[in-house]
Design a protein around this motif. Sequence first.
Motif, short mmCIF file in Angstrom:
data_model
loop_
_atom_site.label_atom_id
_atom_site.label_comp_id
_atom_site.label_asym_id
_atom_site.label_seq_id
_atom_site.Cartn_x
_atom_site.Cartn_y
_atom_site.Cartn_z
N ILE A 85 93.36 -6.37 73.36
CA ILE A 85 92.79 -6.24 74.71
C ILE A 85 91.45 -6.98 74.77
O ILE A 85 91.18 -7.72 75.72
N LEU A 114 90.49 -9.48 72.96
CA LEU A 114 90.76 -10.93 72.94
C LEU A 114 91.14 -11.42 74.34
O LEU A 114 90.62 -12.42 74.82
N LEU A 115 92.05 -10.69 74.93
CA LEU A 115 92.57 -11.07 76.25
C LEU A 115 91.48 -11.07 77.31
O LEU A 115 91.36 -12.01 78.11
N GLU A 116 90.68 -10.03 77.30
CA GLU A 116 89.68 -9.87 78.36
C GLU A 116 88.43 -10.71 78.14
O GLU A 116 87.66 -10.92 79.06
N ALA A 141 88.32 -13.82 76.18
CA ALA A 141 88.48 -15.22 75.76
C ALA A 141 87.64 -16.15 76.62
O ALA A 141 86.88 -16.99 76.12
N GLN A 142 87.75 -16.00 77.93
CA GLN A 142 87.02 -16.87 78.85
C GLN A 142 85.52 -16.58 78.79
O GLN A 142 84.70 -17.49 78.78
N TRP A 143 85.17 -15.31 78.72
CA TRP A 143 83.77 -14.90 78.69
C TRP A 143 83.08 -15.46 77.45
O TRP A 143 81.97 -16.00 77.53
N LEU A 144 83.77 -15.38 76.30
CA LEU A 144 83.18 -15.86 75.04
C LEU A 144 82.97 -17.38 75.07
O LEU A 144 82.03 -17.89 74.47
N ALA A 145 83.87 -18.08 75.79
CA ALA A 145 83.76 -19.55 75.84
C ALA A 145 82.45 -20.00 76.48
O ALA A 145 81.96 -21.09 76.20
N PHE A 146 81.89 -19.17 77.33
CA PHE A 146 80.68 -19.56 78.05
C PHE A 146 79.44 -18.79 77.60
O PHE A 146 78.34 -19.11 78.01
N GLU A 147 79.65 -17.75 76.80
CA GLU A 147 78.53 -16.87 76.48
C GLU A 147 77.80 -17.35 75.22
O GLU A 147 78.40 -17.43 74.16
N ARG A 181 77.70 -10.21 72.73
CA ARG A 181 78.71 -11.10 72.12
C ARG A 181 78.96 -10.68 70.66
O ARG A 181 80.11 -10.61 70.22
N LEU A 238 84.41 -4.95 78.34
CA LEU A 238 85.47 -5.58 79.14
C LEU A 238 84.94 -6.17 80.45
O LEU A 238 85.71 -6.68 81.25
N HIS A 239 83.64 -6.06 80.67
CA HIS A 239 82.98 -6.63 81.86
C HIS A 239 83.51 -6.04 83.16
O HIS A 239 83.61 -6.73 84.17
N ILE A 240 83.89 -4.77 83.10
CA ILE A 240 84.37 -4.10 84.32
C ILE A 240 83.19 -3.37 84.95
O ILE A 240 82.75 -2.33 84.44
#
Lengths: 278, 179
Positions: A174, A176-178, A180-186, A192, A247-249
């Motif tokens: 979960i 990883l899924l939630e 992946a995009q956030w880590l690419a820019f963080e 992190r 999860l950035h919710i």
Amino acid sequence: MISGESYYPRQLMAQVIFSWLFIILIYFFATDSLLSQLQQPVLISPGSDNTFWLLHLTGIPQFLLTNKVAALSFDLVVTTSCLVCIFIPAQRAFTIITVAGVWLLYVCYSTAAGKHYVQIGYLLAPLPFFALNSKRFSLLWEGLRYWVCFLFVCAGLYKLYYGGFFDADNMRNILLLENAQWLAFEPGSLQRNLIEFLIENKAAAQWLYRLAAVLQFSLLIGFFTRKYDDWLFCLLLLFHLANFILLHISFVDQSLIFAPFLPWKRWAQYFQLTTGND
Amino acid sequence: MFLTKVYREWKLFFYVIIVFIAGQAFFMFKGIENVPFFLYHMFSTPHAPADSVHVLLVNTPHGYFNTNKLSGREREMLLNSANYYDESKQRNFQDPLVMTVRKRIAPIADSTELAQMEKKLVNQPAAFDEFPAWWLRYFNSIQGQRFDSVQVISTFIRPGDSTDNISGQEVFSIKSTDK
């Protein structure tokens, strides 16, 4: 009196809850998600929800989404009506307008975003204010509290029923899924590092998931006693904070779901309000 | 007990609760969410392990746009709707919901009624044509800069990948015609 208990202080609660709702509407405004800020979306997604279907068959959500003047008028009516509920708590008409408005806003936003959201605190908490009578309001407020307990107990049970609780890698997957995009820019940050630590340590991640399920299930206590409501409030807050960090919710719109666990009667006594004021 | 108290004090509310419980049980059994019968089963199923994750990236003339700068609600509106568009594009611009609508409505409506209902529940080709222009309009309205053109790509990334060398399949690209 209900079975020897005092009533909830409706007037104080209306002022607090509708102020809270108004802040949520301001948050929607700040995050460009009021209807008039959506730039007239062209796609709809009612999903498989029959209530969404019925509403879409009337054409109301499509009209509000595609007509700029209607969207702006709608936003103004809902926010103004919410303000009226704060300053004139002892009325029903504006409560109905506010509640209908926020439910419709939920449907319109969800259909335009292509996802049905579970951040529903702002939909549920204003419902008991349909009752003007203190006795009925107290019954509705208690009913709301049981509804919230039920939702979270179900969330805990679903994790057992669908097997997420028993899967050793579930939380890692979960995350990883939630993320992946956030880590690419963080860039490097404490948040992190924490997320990466949990992705690498799947056992720790999964125990956190299980702890969350137990925490959700622990709202079962709420069906039997109100003695631990302060604790349930803290647990809910902790759960949503963890969701936000991992999860950035965001839980601004969900935050009103905490309201049934707040010590309203104690506050009323503190502010020297009696139920006679209502 | 709460229900006993409600039955004693306010019978109408008692019956509403009973109907609500029956409705909630029915929809939980069917596994379909019908507002206000919410199903809180998010993240409850086992998630399959994956080396890489499907994402949509927004490519601007200044490079990939950092969607972390947006609020959750803005991000959801942008990326989920683009995902829905992408899903429909994979089906030759047929709305993924169309089969469900036909399956549910066909037994209770004739073909004319079905067509009318489908129009209200399912996105028509014109909506997909207009989508990229709406998307750019919304995108420009929610972040500080104004972009004349953007491209949304569908790709797979691994956690820790930087966006420097990522390429993917175009979902759509759009150039603003506004002056």
